[in-house]
Design a protein around this motif. Structure first.
Motif, PDB file in Angstrom:
ATOM      1  N   VAL A  77       0.835  -1.204   0.000  1.00 15.57           N
ATOM      2  CA  VAL A  77       0.000   0.000   0.000  1.00 15.57           C
ATOM      3  C   VAL A  77       0.869   1.253   0.000  1.00 15.57           C
ATOM      4  CG1 VAL A  77      -1.631   1.352   1.378  1.00 15.57           C
ATOM      5  CG2 VAL A  77      -1.997  -1.106   1.078  1.00 15.57           C
ATOM      6  N   ALA A  78       2.002   1.201   0.726  1.00 15.12           N
ATOM      7  CA  ALA A  78       2.878   2.372   0.834  1.00 15.12           C
ATOM      8  C   ALA A  78       3.804   2.542  -0.365  1.00 15.12           C
ATOM      9  CB  ALA A  78       3.711   2.271   2.111  1.00 15.12           C
ATOM     10  N   SER A  79       3.866   1.553  -1.247  1.00 18.70           N
ATOM     11  CA  SER A  79       4.797   1.616  -2.375  1.00 18.70           C
ATOM     12  C   SER A  79       4.223   2.442  -3.522  1.00 18.70           C
ATOM     13  CB  SER A  79       5.127   0.203  -2.874  1.00 18.70           C
ATOM     14  OG  SER A  79       3.980  -0.419  -3.425  1.00 18.70           O
ATOM     15  N   SER A  80       5.102   2.849  -4.416  1.00 16.17           N
ATOM     16  CA  SER A  80       4.688   3.679  -5.543  1.00 16.17           C
ATOM     17  C   SER A  80       4.027   2.832  -6.634  1.00 16.17           C
ATOM     18  CB  SER A  80       5.899   4.395  -6.130  1.00 16.17           C
ATOM     19  OG  SER A  80       5.572   5.015  -7.360  1.00 16.17           O
ATOM     20  N   ALA A  81       2.862   3.287  -7.088  1.00 13.35           N
ATOM     21  CA  ALA A  81       2.149   2.575  -8.153  1.00 13.35           C
ATOM     22  C   ALA A  81       2.893   2.684  -9.487  1.00 13.35           C
ATOM     23  CB  ALA A  81       0.735   3.136  -8.301  1.00 13.35           C
ATOM     24  N   ALA A  82       3.868   3.572  -9.561  1.00 14.55           N
ATOM     25  CA  ALA A  82       4.629   3.718 -10.803  1.00 14.55           C
ATOM     26  C   ALA A  82       5.631   2.576 -11.002  1.00 14.55           C
ATOM     27  CB  ALA A  82       5.370   5.055 -10.794  1.00 14.55           C
ATOM     28  N   LEU A 148      -3.135  -4.097  -3.537  1.00 18.39           N
ATOM     29  CA  LEU A 148      -2.914  -3.293  -4.738  1.00 18.39           C
ATOM     30  C   LEU A 148      -4.127  -2.430  -5.076  1.00 18.39           C
ATOM     31  CD1 LEU A 148      -1.068  -5.975  -6.876  1.00 18.39           C
ATOM     32  CD2 LEU A 148      -0.069  -3.858  -5.995  1.00 18.39           C
ATOM     33  N   GLY A 149      -5.287  -2.792  -4.543  1.00 14.81           N
ATOM     34  CA  GLY A 149      -6.496  -1.974  -4.662  1.00 14.81           C
ATOM     35  C   GLY A 149      -6.868  -1.661  -6.094  1.00 14.81           C
ATOM     36  N   ASP A 150      -6.983  -0.376  -6.403  1.00 15.69           N
ATOM     37  CA  ASP A 150      -7.402   0.061  -7.741  1.00 15.69           C
ATOM     38  C   ASP A 150      -6.423  -0.352  -8.822  1.00 15.69           C
ATOM     39  OD1 ASP A 150      -9.621   1.204  -6.638  1.00 15.69           O
ATOM     40  OD2 ASP A 150      -8.783   3.227  -6.552  1.00 15.69           O
ATOM     41  N   ASP A 151      -5.172  -0.648  -8.414  1.00 13.84           N
ATOM     42  CA  ASP A 151      -4.171  -1.075  -9.399  1.00 13.84           C
ATOM     43  C   ASP A 151      -4.434  -2.494  -9.900  1.00 13.84           C
ATOM     44  OD1 ASP A 151      -2.760   1.350  -9.150  1.00 13.84           O
ATOM     45  OD2 ASP A 151      -1.788   0.618  -7.340  1.00 13.84           O
ATOM     46  N   ALA A 152      -5.388  -3.192  -9.268  1.00 15.36           N
ATOM     47  CA  ALA A 152      -5.771  -4.539  -9.716  1.00 15.36           C
ATOM     48  C   ALA A 152      -7.293  -4.647  -9.753  1.00 15.36           C
ATOM     49  CB  ALA A 152      -5.173  -5.588  -8.789  1.00 15.36           C
TER      50      ALA A 152
END
Length: 205
Positions: A77-82, A148-152
């Motif tokens: 959660v704390a990591s960059s989505a980039a 990962l939430g919205d990233d997945a």
């Protein structure tokens, strides 16, 4: 005040859980997993069998339950989505391992490492625990995807996240086995990083 009471209850619950698990791992290591009953663990811990089951629904959980999934999820959660998925997941696995093996100071750190090693040895040598570990593997994979939430969010990205998580967890498993076989002589985060690099290339960690 209710929040303070809730926090104190959670702390007491966590302390009781750690105490029961410590006795369980000690008995399993000394007597053998199959030769030790939940009643034996309860007597050693000075609690009732019902209390043991309240904290650990199955005998296998006495060895396998830990905070790893929560730690990994927090770091994702704390990591960059980039970042690429594998880098995010791998970094979370390395960071959480550092916390599990180095969260204390001096004797506390060594005791934590030896406790994790004892649990891993039991997992490797006990068929019932190896089978339960597979269930935990799937649960951790899902926790990673959820973190990962919205990233997945859509099916395609969720599938890619599941594949990335599964591949990273396979590398993690190999690293844990290697670390246990080596009696923890090397730092666990370094072994995990080495396993991830072997699977995905040196630039992934």
């Amino acid at each position: 005040m209710p929040d303070q009471h809730s926090t104190l209850r959670a702390q007491r619950r966590a302390e009781t859980q750690r105490m029961i698990q410590a006795h369980a791992v000690r008995l399993f290591t000394g007597r053998g997993y199959d030769a030790t009953t939940v009643t034996d663990v309860a007597e050693a811990a000075g609690v009732s069998p019902m209390t043991v089951y309240r904290h650990f629904p199955t005998k296998e959980d006495l060895v396998l339950v830990d905070q790893h999934g929560r730690l990994v999820a927090e770091r994702i959660v704390a990591s960059s989505a980039a970042q690429p998925l594998v880098r995010r997941i791998g970094g979370a696995l390395i960071d959480s391992a550092a916390t599990l093996t180095g969260g204390g100071h001096g004797d506390d750190t060594e005791a934590g490492k030896q406790f994790l090693l004892a649990r891993l040895r039991l997992m490797i040598s006990t068929p019932a625990l190896r089978a339960k570990h597979l269930d935990n593997h799937y649960a951790l994979q899902q926790a990673i995807v959820d973190a990962l939430g919205d990233d997945a969010a859509d099916p395609d990205t969720a599938f890619r996240a599941q594949v990335a998580a599964s591949a990273c967890l396979a590398a993690l498993h190999a690293a844990l086995v290697r670390w246990a076989e080596d009696d923890g002589r090397t730092e666990l985060p370094d072994v995990i990083a080495k396993a991830l690099a072997a699977a995905f290339g040196d630039d992934i960690v």
